[in-house]
Design a protein around this motif. Structure first.
Motif, PDB file in Angstrom:
ATOM      1  N   ARG A  77       1.422  -2.412   8.638  1.00  0.00           N
ATOM      2  CA  ARG A  77       0.176  -2.286   9.376  1.00  0.00           C
ATOM      3  C   ARG A  77       0.076  -0.913  10.022  1.00  0.00           C
ATOM      4  NH1 ARG A  77      -2.291  -7.349  10.356  1.00  0.00           N
ATOM      5  NH2 ARG A  77      -3.877  -6.245  11.543  1.00  0.00           N
ATOM      6  N   GLY A 133      -3.252  -1.495   5.827  1.00  0.00           N
ATOM      7  CA  GLY A 133      -1.988  -2.094   5.420  1.00  0.00           C
ATOM      8  C   GLY A 133      -1.024  -1.125   4.790  1.00  0.00           C
ATOM      9  N   GLN A 188      -2.337 -18.487   4.558  1.00  0.00           N
ATOM     10  CA  GLN A 188      -2.762 -17.767   3.354  1.00  0.00           C
ATOM     11  C   GLN A 188      -4.011 -18.373   2.714  1.00  0.00           C
ATOM     12  OE1 GLN A 188       0.095 -16.280   0.632  1.00  0.00           O
ATOM     13  NE2 GLN A 188       1.528 -15.674   2.220  1.00  0.00           N
ATOM     14  N   TRP A 225       0.497  -6.920  -0.459  1.00  0.00           N
ATOM     15  CA  TRP A 225      -0.613  -6.771   0.482  1.00  0.00           C
ATOM     16  C   TRP A 225      -0.522  -5.382   1.100  1.00  0.00           C
ATOM     17  CZ3 TRP A 225      -4.024 -10.722   0.505  1.00  0.00           C
ATOM     18  CH2 TRP A 225      -3.557 -11.982   0.062  1.00  0.00           C
ATOM     19  N   PRO A 226      -1.691  -4.712   1.230  1.00  0.00           N
ATOM     20  CA  PRO A 226      -3.044  -5.124   0.893  1.00  0.00           C
ATOM     21  C   PRO A 226      -3.263  -5.216  -0.612  1.00  0.00           C
ATOM     22  CG  PRO A 226      -3.023  -2.816   1.500  1.00  0.00           C
ATOM     23  CD  PRO A 226      -1.644  -3.337   1.757  1.00  0.00           C
ATOM     24  N   ALA A 228      -4.423  -8.381   4.702  1.00  0.00           N
ATOM     25  CA  ALA A 228      -3.322  -9.347   4.817  1.00  0.00           C
ATOM     26  C   ALA A 228      -3.912 -10.740   4.945  1.00  0.00           C
ATOM     27  CB  ALA A 228      -2.450  -9.027   6.022  1.00  0.00           C
TER      28      ALA A 228
END
Length: 205
Positions: free
Chosen positions: A169, A180, A71, A24-25, A66
Motif C-alpha cells: 500500500r 497498491g 474477498q 493485487w492490485p 485490494a
C-alpha cells in the motif's frame, strides 16, 4: 540427490503453475450487469453503504487495489476518493498471478514532481519541465521476492535508469486515492545519481 531436490524446488517456485496466488492490485472487467444498469461503487464494502459512483456495464480495465477480508468486495479509486465494488460483478483479467511481470504501469511522485509510464517495452519520463521517451533494456525479477519486480531502461537522454516496484500500500501524499504499488526509481544523468520515490497505478488510460 539433495542438489536435485533443491533444483526442483526452485523450478517450482519460478513456474506459473506454482505462482497461482492472485496478485493485487489487478485489472478487472465488469461482468453480469444488465445493459441498462450500472455497477454501484459504495463508500464501504456492503450493499447498504452510501453510493459514491458507478461503472458502466461494459467497463473494462478497472484497477482493484485490494479485496476486503472476505474477498467479495474490491477497493477502487473514483472521483478523488476510494470506494468499493462487488467482486461478484467483476472478472479478473488473465495473467495477473503473483510473480508475473507488470507490463503496463504509471508511476508518479513529488518533491520534485515526476511521472513515468511503462507500456510493454516503451517508457516515458516526465517532469514539469520536460518529457522524454525510451525503451526497456532488462527486466528485474527475483524468485525470493515475488512481490517485487522492476526494469532497467534507457532514455533518449542516454541515461540508464532503474525502476523497482513493490506490491504494498502506498499514498501519494496529495489525494485520498489508495495505491497498491510502491516505486523506487534511480537516474544517473551526467554522473549525478538521483533517487525518487512514489506510487504506481495499473490504470494508465
Amino acid at each position: 540427490m539433495l542438489r536435485l531436490a533443491l533444483a526442483l524446488a526452485l523450478l517450482l517456485l519460478a513456474s506459473p503453475a506454482f505462482a497461482t496466488q492472485d496478485r493485487w492490485p489487478a485489472l478487472f472487467d465488469v461482468s453480469g450487469v444488465a445493459a441498462d444498469d450500472v455497477l454501484n461503487i459504495r463508500a464501504e464494502p456492503n450493499a447498504g453503504a452510501e453510493k459514491i459512483g458507478d461503472f458502466a456495464p461494459d467497463a473494462r480495465s478497472i484497477e482493484v487495489i485490494a479485496p476486503n477480508e472476505r474477498q467479495d468486495w474490491g477497493l477502487v479509486n473514483v472521483d478523488g476518493r476510494t470506494g468499493w465494488v462487488s467482486l461478484h460483478y467483476m472478472v479478473r483479467q488473465p495473467g495477473q498471478w503473483l510473480g508475473a511481470p507488470i507490463e503496463t504501469v504509471q508511476c508518479a511522485g513529488t518533491e520534485p514532481f515526476w511521472s513515468l509510464t511503462r507500456r510493454g517495452g516503451t517508457v516515458t519520463w516526465s517532469t514539469p519541465e520536460a518529457e522524454t521517451s525510451g525503451t526497456v533494456t532488462t527486466p528485474l525479477d527475483t524468485i525470493a521476492r515475488r512481490d517485487m519486480s522492476g526494469v532497467i531502461y534507457r532514455l533518449e537522454s542516454d541515461t540508464r535508469d532503474h525502476l523497482v516496484m513493490t506490491l504494498e500500500r502506498c499514498s501519494d501524499g496529495m489525494s485520498d486515492y489508495a495505491y497498491g504499488i510502491r516505486a523506487i526509481l534511480t537516474r544517473d544523468l551526467d554522473g549525478a545519481p538521483e533517487m525518487f520515490g512514489g506510487c504506481c497505478s495499473l490504470d494508465v488510460d
